[in-house]
Design a protein around this motif. Structure first.
Motif, PDB file in Angstrom:
ATOM      1  N   ILE A 117      -0.450  -1.743 -39.494  1.00 13.94           N
ATOM      2  CA  ILE A 117      -1.888  -1.789 -39.794  1.00 13.94           C
ATOM      3  C   ILE A 117      -2.547  -2.926 -39.019  1.00 13.94           C
ATOM      4  O   ILE A 117      -3.625  -2.768 -38.432  1.00 13.94           O
ATOM      5  N   LYS A 118      -1.901  -4.081 -38.976  1.00 12.56           N
ATOM      6  CA  LYS A 118      -2.468  -5.207 -38.225  1.00 12.56           C
ATOM      7  C   LYS A 118      -2.520  -4.913 -36.731  1.00 12.56           C
ATOM      8  O   LYS A 118      -3.455  -5.334 -36.031  1.00 12.56           O
ATOM      9  N   LYS A 119      -1.504  -4.193 -36.233  1.00 13.94           N
ATOM     10  CA  LYS A 119      -1.533  -3.803 -34.821  1.00 13.94           C
ATOM     11  C   LYS A 119      -2.743  -2.909 -34.550  1.00 13.94           C
ATOM     12  O   LYS A 119      -3.423  -3.057 -33.528  1.00 13.94           O
ATOM     13  N   ARG A 120      -3.022  -1.993 -35.461  1.00 13.79           N
ATOM     14  CA  ARG A 120      -4.197  -1.136 -35.309  1.00 13.79           C
ATOM     15  C   ARG A 120      -5.459  -1.998 -35.195  1.00 13.79           C
ATOM     16  O   ARG A 120      -6.305  -1.767 -34.318  1.00 13.79           O
ATOM     17  N   TYR A 121      -5.587  -2.982 -36.064  1.00 12.99           N
ATOM     18  CA  TYR A 121      -6.775  -3.829 -36.029  1.00 12.99           C
ATOM     19  C   TYR A 121      -6.866  -4.609 -34.726  1.00 12.99           C
ATOM     20  O   TYR A 121      -7.961  -4.798 -34.181  1.00 12.99           O
ATOM     21  N   SER A 122      -5.740  -5.045 -34.198  1.00  7.80           N
ATOM     22  CA  SER A 122      -5.780  -5.809 -32.951  1.00  7.80           C
ATOM     23  C   SER A 122      -6.237  -4.945 -31.780  1.00  7.80           C
ATOM     24  O   SER A 122      -6.820  -5.461 -30.817  1.00  7.80           O
ATOM     25  N   TYR A 123      -5.984  -3.647 -31.851  1.00  8.59           N
ATOM     26  CA  TYR A 123      -6.370  -2.738 -30.771  1.00  8.59           C
ATOM     27  C   TYR A 123      -7.740  -2.104 -30.997  1.00  8.59           C
ATOM     28  O   TYR A 123      -8.154  -1.245 -30.204  1.00  8.59           O
ATOM     29  N   LEU A 124      -8.475  -2.500 -32.018  1.00 11.35           N
ATOM     30  CA  LEU A 124      -9.779  -1.880 -32.265  1.00 11.35           C
ATOM     31  C   LEU A 124     -10.742  -2.008 -31.082  1.00 11.35           C
ATOM     32  O   LEU A 124     -11.505  -1.069 -30.806  1.00 11.35           O
ATOM     33  N   ARG A 168      -7.016 -12.168 -34.070  1.00  7.99           N
ATOM     34  CA  ARG A 168      -7.212 -12.931 -35.294  1.00  7.99           C
ATOM     35  C   ARG A 168      -7.205 -11.991 -36.498  1.00  7.99           C
ATOM     36  O   ARG A 168      -7.891 -10.970 -36.506  1.00  7.99           O
ATOM     37  N   GLY A 169      -6.451 -12.328 -37.509  1.00  7.40           N
ATOM     38  CA  GLY A 169      -6.352 -11.477 -38.685  1.00  7.40           C
ATOM     39  C   GLY A 169      -7.581 -11.568 -39.566  1.00  7.40           C
ATOM     40  O   GLY A 169      -8.066 -12.671 -39.851  1.00  7.40           O
ATOM     41  N   ARG A 170      -8.101 -10.432 -39.983  1.00  3.61           N
ATOM     42  CA  ARG A 170      -9.241 -10.362 -40.902  1.00  3.61           C
ATOM     43  C   ARG A 170      -8.942  -9.344 -41.990  1.00  3.61           C
ATOM     44  O   ARG A 170      -8.107  -8.461 -41.832  1.00  3.61           O
ATOM     45  N   ARG A 171      -9.677  -9.435 -43.085  1.00  5.59           N
ATOM     46  CA  ARG A 171      -9.476  -8.488 -44.189  1.00  5.59           C
ATOM     47  C   ARG A 171     -10.027  -7.109 -43.865  1.00  5.59           C
ATOM     48  O   ARG A 171      -9.566  -6.114 -44.418  1.00  5.59           O
ATOM     49  N   LEU A 215     -15.573  -7.678 -40.470  1.00  6.01           N
ATOM     50  CA  LEU A 215     -15.613  -9.130 -40.361  1.00  6.01           C
ATOM     51  C   LEU A 215     -15.188  -9.632 -38.990  1.00  6.01           C
ATOM     52  O   LEU A 215     -15.130 -10.836 -38.749  1.00  6.01           O
ATOM     53  N   THR A 216     -14.867  -8.712 -38.073  1.00  7.35           N
ATOM     54  CA  THR A 216     -14.360  -9.107 -36.750  1.00  7.35           C
ATOM     55  C   THR A 216     -15.412  -9.031 -35.654  1.00  7.35           C
ATOM     56  O   THR A 216     -15.094  -9.278 -34.490  1.00  7.35           O
ATOM     57  N   HIS A 217     -16.647  -8.683 -35.995  1.00 10.01           N
ATOM     58  CA  HIS A 217     -17.645  -8.373 -34.974  1.00 10.01           C
ATOM     59  C   HIS A 217     -17.808  -9.486 -33.941  1.00 10.01           C
ATOM     60  O   HIS A 217     -18.030  -9.204 -32.758  1.00 10.01           O
TER      61      HIS A 217
END
Length: 970
Positions: free
Chosen positions: A727-734, A841-844, A848-850
């Motif tokens: 899941i975190k990998k998915r967020y890093s590739y957004l 960077r990890g976010r919930r 929140l990553t914009h």
């Protein structure tokens, strides 16, 4: 009785697999059987050249069926971007045949282009459209399409064209039908009685072990089913007997499993063969749980296209599923072409791949003189109603076909960023406390997510747009709590309305005359989750407008701006009707029958829902709608998931070809339920499924109400860590995913691609569907077998190098290698020569990553070059369509990384900056690295170099992503 019915539904869903007998085969569908029994040969249809009429962009010519002297009109249009449109209609119809209106499937009336007439010779009418040619062979009718004089597609080459002209019912047919009714009434009165009661009889064949406890209201005992099978066999034998004027027992009325289809317009089917000379492989026509390269159907049923609710569907079966797109692509090492058959009725497609019968093309001298061993794929397209309306997309490359198809049916609009992040769902989260617990526990275990979903149990008695206040007593507060963390909620809104005088949505629709009618003109009454239900007629614009209005905050009480929508059961699913959907003789308000429009109903449901969410935000915010049923054009207003899959390794493996087929056919925002909807998969399978889904477009976990809870934090520690890391990998590739969806909207290129879309001349990969590309840069080979700790990966591309996305280990192209894949590892590789943006960077939640900084992953090719793009906007509104975005092109060459701004809207700003640059494939440690900004200021950057891995890390350039800058390596 309703409670028992719902109990049986749950028992079926959890204990039984698909029951094929509830769905027709081709032999049980008289129009399919008639067409499939046609022998290939000379066609009965001939062109009358003297009637040819030409304009600058289209032609019209008369066609005659010499067998019955019925006349037709052939229209051919030249369209922009190398597209031919071929229409065949009756010259003097006795009723109007349905043609899909502009704006439903076609986004607009296609722009036309000059169609040059090159004259007539030897019974051929010759035309050209740019560097593409079309030849109309007049006797018999055949249309050949060529690229630079090489044939790539042909219509009616096998002579299987059959257009059943509209007829009046004869006295003889009326007598046959009356006799059949008398026979049925005397031999099967029980079925007739049940049909009058409109009870959910379809369960009898699905849960017979349970029905042994229940008496008559549910029909079709084992003995009755056997008797019905005998009757069907007798009817089939009768149909095989030669009859005058090709008549058979199913042309004016047809019975299936005790249900009678009245067919008031008689036989009105259309069909034609489409050949692809020079092509061994064809793809597309989703949705089927089968291989990506379509199979021969000589020994099976044809591929069926008829939107149906299929529980626990089988794999490697051509039977119909929830949505369908009659779009097929043929690909070989030289050309890619497409065929889109614009028809909303039930369809079947036969496929046969073999070596070309070159006599078919005996008039094309250049083709005849070639190699005799020419592959060819022959397809046979059959539809129950409508007209022949075919678009031939001439490519010639994959990207051209996708652009051409997008120009017709539209592209996937850029989703809000949160929608491509992680979604947590099950049927059902119990109440507000359950929602709060899941939200807090995900945070406790440091598992990011953006959306939490509620299924049908959140409503008041399955009445959509309502809440069960005993469990969700303050939904607005619940939504506000999620919103405080940047999160959203999705609730289910199905199209069936409970027939309850105390249910406002139903009474409004009934009183305003908005409901679909039965064949007798009364509001159709069928069974779905609430029990007795009716359906709004979404074919009517005023009904769609009414539906859209229901999503306003005033009409959808207890909702909020961070609540979005899921349309399920919109095939539509009708539990007590033939094949678990509308009877074909159901009437829409315009007078058309369901048989004419069936496959667009579900699409119009989610279009209306999309419009409602747009209106709710005053057309400022990008909606999100998930749909199960779909058709061509659905990509404009809905994401799609693959329905009721199983928690089995085989279904994990099947996600790849199913996703590839959907993406090829324009449904780019699509995915499969992580972990499978049915059954209780073991934790290893769930963990591997999370890994596989990281690089698939729609990223949602979902599960059936009777499965064990399986939120990621409930998995055993080792599997929880794997799922969380995925899941975190998915967020890093957004940022990369966001770029791909921007390119999807602007170019039509699918985010998830088969290998041949990126390496079109590499013939060894044309059948491969166990690995895939995400964009042009990431190659993925998921682990899809239990206990597997290594995978065999084929690395495509001559002179291409690939880098492991974690270790940067290098693999050479055009070879197959065994790659270690312990439980913690997803085998994925970045192509040399590409640059990918990531956020580390990890976010919930994604919301929140914009403004978070970006890391650039630069993987060099063998020449020390790489290229990529970064796209940023506000991530949620439509202002990007007014130019409020930045798009930059990154190029690494000659030890220099340069960021060039392609577009930056006036007044658009972003706080996103470059935090880190990782360059893989650098063979020497540079002495100095300098950043040069647009104002020519120069800054020295710090770096580290791993000589063994050949990886250079440049730290904190600190430059804005939407500014011009250069990083020089010395």
């Amino acid at each position: 009785m309703q409670g028992l019915y719902l109990l049986l539904t749950v028992l079926f869903c959890t204990c039984f697999g698909v029951h094929r007998e509830n769905f027709r085969t081709c032999d049980q569908s008289s129009f399919c059987k008639r067409h499939r029994n046609l022998p290939p040969g000379n066609s009965d249809y001939v062109v009358q050249p003297s009637t040819l009429k030409l304009s600058k962009t289209f032609l019209t010519v008369n066609v005659l069926n010499t067998k019955n002297n019925i006349g037709f009109l052939l229209h051919v249009y030249g369209l922009k971007d190398k597209i031919f449109r071929v229409k065949l209609v009756e010259a003097q119809p006795i009723r109007h045949r349905y043609e899909i209106p502009i704006g439903v499937t076609l986004v607009a009336e296609p722009d036309q282009e000059e169609l040059v007439y090159n004259g007539e010779s030897d019974g051929q009418l010759k035309f050209s459209l740019g560097d593409s040619q079309m030849i109309i062979n007049t006797s018999p009718l055949r249309l050949d399409f060529l690229i630079n004089n090489e044939p790539v597609t042909s219509l009616n080459a096998q002579g299987l064209l059959k257009f059943e002209h509209t007829q009046e019912k004869s006295a003889e047919e009326l007598e046959k039908i009356n006799n059949l009714h008398s026979s049925l009434n005397s031999s099967d009165s029980n079925i007739d009685a049940i049909k009058r009661e409109e009870r959910p009889g379809w369960f009898s064949s699905r849960v017979s072990s349970v029905f042994s406890l229940i008496s008559q209201p549910f029909r079709a005992s084992k003995e009755e089913a056997e008797e019905g099978a005998d009757n069907d066999a007798e009817a089939e034998n009768e149909a095989e007997k030669p009859a005058e004027d090709d008549q058979d027992e199913g042309m004016w009325e047809e019975t299936f499993k005790g249900f009678t289809d009245s067919k008031p317009n008689g036989p009105v089917s259309v069909g034609v063969d489409v050949a692809f000379p020079g092509f061994r492989y064809v793809y597309g026509i989703p949705e089927h749980a089968d291989s990506f390269a379509l199979k021969n159907t000589q020994s099976t049923d044809p591929y069926r296209m008829y939107n149906l609710d299929v529980f626990e569907y089988e794999l490697y079966n051509p039977m119909a599923l929830y949505g369908h797109i009659p779009f097929m692509v043929a690909h070989n090492e030289k050309h890619t072409v497409g065929v889109f058959f614009h028809n909303a009725a039930e369809g079947w497609i036969d496929i046969r791949s073999n070596m070309a019968d070159k006599s078919v093309f005996s008039n094309l001298a250049d083709f005849v003189t070639g190699n005799n061993d020419v592959p060819q794929t022959d397809t046979h397209w059959i539809f129950e109603d409508g007209i022949i309306d075919i678009f031939v997309l001439m490519g010639p490359e994959p990207k051209d076909v996708f652009r051409q198809y997008g120009s017709l049916t539209g592209n996937t609009p850029l989703p809000p960023l949160w929608a491509i992040a992680y979604h947590q769902c099950r049927w059902n989260y119990n109440d507000q406390d359950d929602v709060r617990t899941v939200d807090l526990t995900m945070d406790k275990f440091d598992i990011p997510f953006d959306v939490l979903w509620l299924d049908i149990e959140h409503t008041d008695g399955k009445k959509y747009f309502t809440w069960d206040v005993t469990r969700f007593d303050n939904s607005v507060e619940m939504l506000r709590n999620l919103s405080s963390k940047g999160r959203k909620m999705v609730t289910i809104v199905d199209p069936h309305l409970k027939r309850d005088d105390n249910y406002e949505k139903y009474t409004q629709a009934r009183n305003q005359g908005l409901l679909v009618k039965n064949k007798d003109g009364n509001d159709f009454d069928g069974w779905c989750w609430p029990g007795s239900s009716s359906w709004p007629d979404f074919l009517e614009p005023q009904v769609r407008e009414w539906w859209a209005d229901q999503f306003s905050l005033d009409n959808y009480k207890g909702s909020a701006h961070n609540l979005y929508v899921w349309n399920d059961m919109n095939e539509p699913s009708v539990f007590n009707s033939p094949e678990i959907t509308f009877p074909k003789d159901v009437r829409h308000l315009s007078g058309v029958e369901n048989r004419e429009v069936h496959n667009i109903y579900g699409m119009l449901v989610h279009q209306a829902t999309w419009d409602g969410l747009l209106k709710r935000s005053n057309y400022k915010e990008r909606p999100f709608v998930l749909t199960r049923a779909f058709f061509a054009g659905s990509q404009r207003s809905g994401a799609v998931w693959t329905g009721d899959n199983m928690g089995e390794w085989s279904h994990l493996k099947m996600t790849i070809p199913m996703m590839l087929s959907l993406n090829l056919a324009g449904i780019h925002f699509s995915g499969a339920d992580i972990g499978g909807f049915f059954k209780n998969p073991d934790s290893e399978l769930i963990a591997r499924w999370y890994q596989a889904a990281v690089f698939q477009p729609f990223f949602r976990a979902h599960a059936h109400i009777d499965t064990k809870r399986r939120e990621p934090y409930l998995l055993p520690e080792e599997h929880m860590v794997v799922a969380r890391d995925a899941i975190k990998k998915r967020y890093s590739y957004l940022p990369y995913w966001y770029l791909l969806f921007y390119l999807s909207e602007t170019t039509g290129m699918p985010p998830m691609r088969s290998l041949w879309m990126e390496f079109p001349s590499e013939t060894s990969i044309f059948e491969r569907d166990d690995e895939f590309m995400t964009g042009n840069a990431i190659l993925v080979k998921p682990v899809t077998e239990e206990g597997q700790t290594s995978v065999s990966v084929y690395f495509p591309g001559n002179n291409v190098i690939w880098y492991d996305i974690e270790s940067y280990e290098v693999y050479q192209g055009q070879q197959e290698k065994t790659v270690q894949a312990p439980l913690s590892k997803l085998p994925a590789f970045q192509k040399g020569g590409t640059i990918i943006p990531r956020k580390m960077r990890g976010r919930r939640s994604a919301s929140l990553t914009h403004n978070d900084p970006i890391t650039l992953i630069v993987c060099l090719d063998k020449h020390g070059k790489a290229e990529g793009q970064v796209y940023v906007d506000d991530y949620h509104s439509y202002e990007y369509r007014e130019g409020a975005y930045a798009l930059s092109n990154l190029v690494f060459h000659n030890f220099k990384l340069e960021n060039n701004i392609i577009h930056k809207g006036n007044g658009f700003t972003t706080k996103e900056w470059i935090e880190r640059i990782i360059v893989a494939g650098v063979h020497t440690d540079p002495k100095n690295i300098h950043l040069v900004k647009a104002d020519h200021s120069k800054t020295t950057l710090s770096h580290t170099y791993d000589g063994q891995a050949k990886v250079l890390t440049i730290r904190k350039p600190g430059v804005n992503v939407a500014e011009k800058w250069i990083v020089n390596l010395h």
